[in-house]
Scaffold this motif. Structure first.
Motif, PDB file in Angstrom:
ATOM      1  N   VAL A 200       0.856  -1.192   0.000  1.00 15.03           N
ATOM      2  CA  VAL A 200       0.000   0.000   0.000  1.00 15.03           C
ATOM      3  C   VAL A 200       0.887   1.236   0.000  1.00 15.03           C
ATOM      4  O   VAL A 200       1.732   1.410   0.882  1.00 15.03           O
ATOM      5  N   SER A 201       0.705   2.096  -1.011  1.00 13.56           N
ATOM      6  CA  SER A 201       1.528   3.304  -1.137  1.00 13.56           C
ATOM      7  C   SER A 201       0.653   4.544  -1.144  1.00 13.56           C
ATOM      8  O   SER A 201      -0.502   4.501  -1.589  1.00 13.56           O
ATOM      9  N   LEU A 202       1.222   5.642  -0.674  1.00 10.85           N
ATOM     10  CA  LEU A 202       0.524   6.931  -0.671  1.00 10.85           C
ATOM     11  C   LEU A 202       1.475   8.003  -1.181  1.00 10.85           C
ATOM     12  O   LEU A 202       2.552   8.210  -0.606  1.00 10.85           O
ATOM     13  N   LEU A 203       1.089   8.661  -2.274  1.00 10.79           N
ATOM     14  CA  LEU A 203       1.889   9.768  -2.813  1.00 10.79           C
ATOM     15  C   LEU A 203       1.331  11.079  -2.292  1.00 10.79           C
ATOM     16  O   LEU A 203       0.146  11.382  -2.479  1.00 10.79           O
ATOM     17  N   VAL A 204       2.192  11.841  -1.610  1.00  9.10           N
ATOM     18  CA  VAL A 204       1.846  13.185  -1.152  1.00  9.10           C
ATOM     19  C   VAL A 204       2.963  14.120  -1.609  1.00  9.10           C
ATOM     20  O   VAL A 204       4.133  13.911  -1.264  1.00  9.10           O
ATOM     21  N   LYS A 205       2.619  15.122  -2.400  1.00 10.62           N
ATOM     22  CA  LYS A 205       3.615  16.016  -3.002  1.00 10.62           C
ATOM     23  C   LYS A 205       4.641  15.181  -3.758  1.00 10.62           C
ATOM     24  O   LYS A 205       4.279  14.508  -4.704  1.00 10.62           O
ATOM     25  N   ASP A 206       5.917  15.163  -3.326  1.00  6.91           N
ATOM     26  CA  ASP A 206       6.912  14.397  -4.086  1.00  6.91           C
ATOM     27  C   ASP A 206       7.466  13.224  -3.285  1.00  6.91           C
ATOM     28  O   ASP A 206       8.542  12.720  -3.556  1.00  6.91           O
ATOM     29  N   LYS A 207       6.694  12.762  -2.276  1.00  4.46           N
ATOM     30  CA  LYS A 207       7.144  11.624  -1.465  1.00  4.46           C
ATOM     31  C   LYS A 207       6.128  10.490  -1.508  1.00  4.46           C
ATOM     32  O   LYS A 207       4.916  10.716  -1.519  1.00  4.46           O
ATOM     33  N   VAL A 208       6.650   9.262  -1.525  1.00  7.97           N
ATOM     34  CA  VAL A 208       5.798   8.072  -1.451  1.00  7.97           C
ATOM     35  C   VAL A 208       5.995   7.416  -0.087  1.00  7.97           C
ATOM     36  O   VAL A 208       7.129   7.106   0.312  1.00  7.97           O
ATOM     37  N   TYR A 209       4.913   7.223   0.630  1.00  9.64           N
ATOM     38  CA  TYR A 209       4.921   6.537   1.933  1.00  9.64           C
ATOM     39  C   TYR A 209       4.288   5.170   1.717  1.00  9.64           C
ATOM     40  O   TYR A 209       3.267   5.054   1.034  1.00  9.64           O
ATOM     41  N   SER A 210       4.892   4.126   2.279  1.00  7.82           N
ATOM     42  CA  SER A 210       4.343   2.794   2.009  1.00  7.82           C
ATOM     43  C   SER A 210       4.370   1.890   3.237  1.00  7.82           C
ATOM     44  O   SER A 210       5.240   2.017   4.110  1.00  7.82           O
ATOM     45  N   ILE A 211       3.382   0.999   3.276  1.00  9.40           N
ATOM     46  CA  ILE A 211       3.318  -0.051   4.297  1.00  9.40           C
ATOM     47  C   ILE A 211       3.048  -1.373   3.589  1.00  9.40           C
ATOM     48  O   ILE A 211       2.532  -1.393   2.467  1.00  9.40           O
ATOM     49  N   THR A 212       3.402  -2.465   4.244  1.00 11.27           N
ATOM     50  CA  THR A 212       3.140  -3.804   3.706  1.00 11.27           C
ATOM     51  C   THR A 212       2.236  -4.548   4.677  1.00 11.27           C
ATOM     52  O   THR A 212       2.574  -4.685   5.863  1.00 11.27           O
ATOM     53  N   LEU A 213       1.092  -4.997   4.191  1.00 12.97           N
ATOM     54  CA  LEU A 213       0.203  -5.786   5.045  1.00 12.97           C
ATOM     55  C   LEU A 213       0.786  -7.187   5.175  1.00 12.97           C
ATOM     56  O   LEU A 213       1.276  -7.746   4.185  1.00 12.97           O
ATOM     57  N   PRO A 214       0.765  -7.769   6.389  1.00 11.64           N
ATOM     58  CA  PRO A 214       1.282  -9.130   6.545  1.00 11.64           C
ATOM     59  C   PRO A 214       0.584 -10.079   5.568  1.00 11.64           C
ATOM     60  O   PRO A 214      -0.632 -10.053   5.451  1.00 11.64           O
ATOM     61  N   ASN A 215       1.355 -10.859   4.856  1.00 12.45           N
ATOM     62  CA  ASN A 215       0.785 -11.700   3.792  1.00 12.45           C
ATOM     63  C   ASN A 215       0.283 -13.010   4.374  1.00 12.45           C
ATOM     64  O   ASN A 215       0.988 -14.003   4.416  1.00 12.45           O
ATOM     65  N   LYS A 216      -0.968 -12.997   4.855  1.00 11.32           N
ATOM     66  CA  LYS A 216      -1.555 -14.199   5.440  1.00 11.32           C
ATOM     67  C   LYS A 216      -2.576 -14.776   4.464  1.00 11.32           C
ATOM     68  O   LYS A 216      -2.868 -14.193   3.433  1.00 11.32           O
ATOM     69  N   GLU A 217      -3.151 -15.894   4.843  1.00  9.47           N
ATOM     70  CA  GLU A 217      -4.162 -16.535   3.996  1.00  9.47           C
ATOM     71  C   GLU A 217      -5.345 -15.582   3.775  1.00  9.47           C
ATOM     72  O   GLU A 217      -5.863 -14.985   4.717  1.00  9.47           O
ATOM     73  N   ILE A 218      -5.765 -15.441   2.516  1.00  9.97           N
ATOM     74  CA  ILE A 218      -6.864 -14.545   2.177  1.00  9.97           C
ATOM     75  C   ILE A 218      -8.135 -15.355   1.974  1.00  9.97           C
ATOM     76  O   ILE A 218      -8.118 -16.407   1.335  1.00  9.97           O
ATOM     77  N   HIS A 219      -9.254 -14.860   2.537  1.00 14.14           N
ATOM     78  CA  HIS A 219     -10.543 -15.554   2.399  1.00 14.14           C
ATOM     79  C   HIS A 219     -11.438 -14.705   1.494  1.00 14.14           C
ATOM     80  O   HIS A 219     -11.268 -14.709   0.289  1.00 14.14           O
ATOM     81  N   ASP A 220     -12.372 -13.954   2.062  1.00 12.01           N
ATOM     82  CA  ASP A 220     -13.270 -13.119   1.259  1.00 12.01           C
ATOM     83  C   ASP A 220     -12.715 -11.696   1.184  1.00 12.01           C
ATOM     84  O   ASP A 220     -12.632 -11.002   2.192  1.00 12.01           O
ATOM     85  N   THR A 221     -12.353 -11.261  -0.033  1.00 10.59           N
ATOM     86  CA  THR A 221     -11.780  -9.916  -0.206  1.00 10.59           C
ATOM     87  C   THR A 221     -12.856  -8.861  -0.518  1.00 10.59           C
ATOM     88  O   THR A 221     -12.533  -7.678  -0.620  1.00 10.59           O
ATOM     89  N   THR A 222     -14.118  -9.284  -0.662  1.00 10.94           N
ATOM     90  CA  THR A 222     -15.186  -8.338  -0.999  1.00 10.94           C
ATOM     91  C   THR A 222     -15.292  -7.250   0.071  1.00 10.94           C
ATOM     92  O   THR A 222     -15.399  -7.540   1.257  1.00 10.94           O
ATOM     93  N   GLY A 223     -15.267  -5.989  -0.373  1.00  5.01           N
ATOM     94  CA  GLY A 223     -15.447  -4.874   0.561  1.00  5.01           C
ATOM     95  C   GLY A 223     -14.196  -4.407   1.268  1.00  5.01           C
ATOM     96  O   GLY A 223     -14.222  -3.386   1.965  1.00  5.01           O
TER      97      GLY A 223
END
Length: 289
Positions: A200-223
């Motif tokens: 997940v990245s966020l561009l504000v002005k000329d900087k990109v801020y990013s985080i990584t969600l822990p990559n666990k088993e995915i079930h229902d991604t709806t919503g």
């Protein structure tokens, strides 16, 4: 504080590993209920038919604005395989009508063509803080009602934040991921959120801020994207701090995935979101563009 949300409610048939679940949903429900978790008042501009259990939203103290339609509720059949999903449009309700509201922020998150360009312009003229998730502006259906993304030149002037994934961004602009974020910024979006599965990245002005969600088993991604957007919006309006907003949005998405629940049952509690946000805040990376 008050959030005005513009989106259709939906009735979704979700298929995961040959199991079928019929759920009420749509970004209207996911965003509205998440905003209520943040103790926001919610004015929901939506449309649904007699087949939709509106009492569920009323019980959650969501203020429905001119919502009832003679047409049945928008309906999708959603097939999920890991983080990939396919959509089929089974019914389309009436477009959303606009009326003025004194809200702290406006969240526009259509699911299929319910917001016209004229309605979007009226929202912009009325809004102090406007967040757009363009998914429903970009969706088209084929002769079999299978939904895919198509190019659309949405006017992004006076947009405070937009959330896109790589496939959506490619329908609006061209280039590498970084180039697309910059191009969206140049089209008018002040904050550009770019979600690429767990990145997940966020561009504000000329900087990109990013985080990584822990990559666990995915079930229902709806919503999940809707929960993410509402959490960002509410935090941004309350705290006026884009870094906390990014972390709360990521924290909300992670908590929803961790729940392993289907449909609206996955909307997380504020306390869980807050714990995740504090964790992410210490792990934010940033770089110059």
């Amino acid at each position: 504080m008050k959030l005005a949300i513009f989106a259709h409610c939906a009735i979704d048939t979700i298929t995961i590993d040959d199991n079928n679940y019929e759920q009420i949903g749509g970004s209207a429900c996911y965003c509205g209920l998440t905003a209520r978790e943040f103790k926001f008042d919610v004015d929901l501009y939506t449309k649904f038919g007699n087949d939709f259990p509106k009492q569920y939203l009323s019980d959650n103290k969501i203020n429905l604005i001119n919502s009832e339609s003679e047409k049945n509720t928008t309906k999708f059949a959603i097939s999920i395989n890991g983080s990939d999903r396919t959509l089929k449009l089974e019914n389309q309700c009436d477009p959303i009508e606009y009326s003025s509201t004194k809200a702290d922020g406006h969240l526009v998150s259509p699911i299929y063509h319910e917001i016209t360009n004229e309605t979007l312009k009226k929202i912009k003229d009325d809004s102090n803080f406007l967040f757009i998730d363009p998914q429903g502006f970009l969706r088209e259906k084929d002769s079999q009602n299978n939904v895919s993304l198509q190019k659309n030149d949405i006017d992004l002037t006076n947009v405070n934040a937009i959330k896109v994934n790589p496939e959506e961004a490619q329908q609006l602009v061209t280039g590498t991921h970084d180039e697309m974020m910059v191009a969206l910024q140049k089209k008018g979006a002040e904050h550009v959120l770019f979600t690429n599965k767990t990145e997940v990245s966020l561009l504000v002005k000329d900087k990109v801020y990013s985080i990584t969600l822990p990559n666990k088993e995915i079930h229902d991604t709806t919503g999940i994207g809707d929960i993410f957007c509402a959490a960002f919006c509410c935090t941004m309006l309350k705290e006026k701090d884009f870094l906390w907003a990014l972390c709360f949005a990521g924290g909300a998405a992670q908590a929803a995935l961790d729940s392993k629940n289907v449909g609206l049952q996955k909307i997380p509690r504020k306390g869980t979101i807050q714990n995740n946000a504090s964790y992410f805040y210490n792990l934010v990376k940033f770089r110059d563009l």
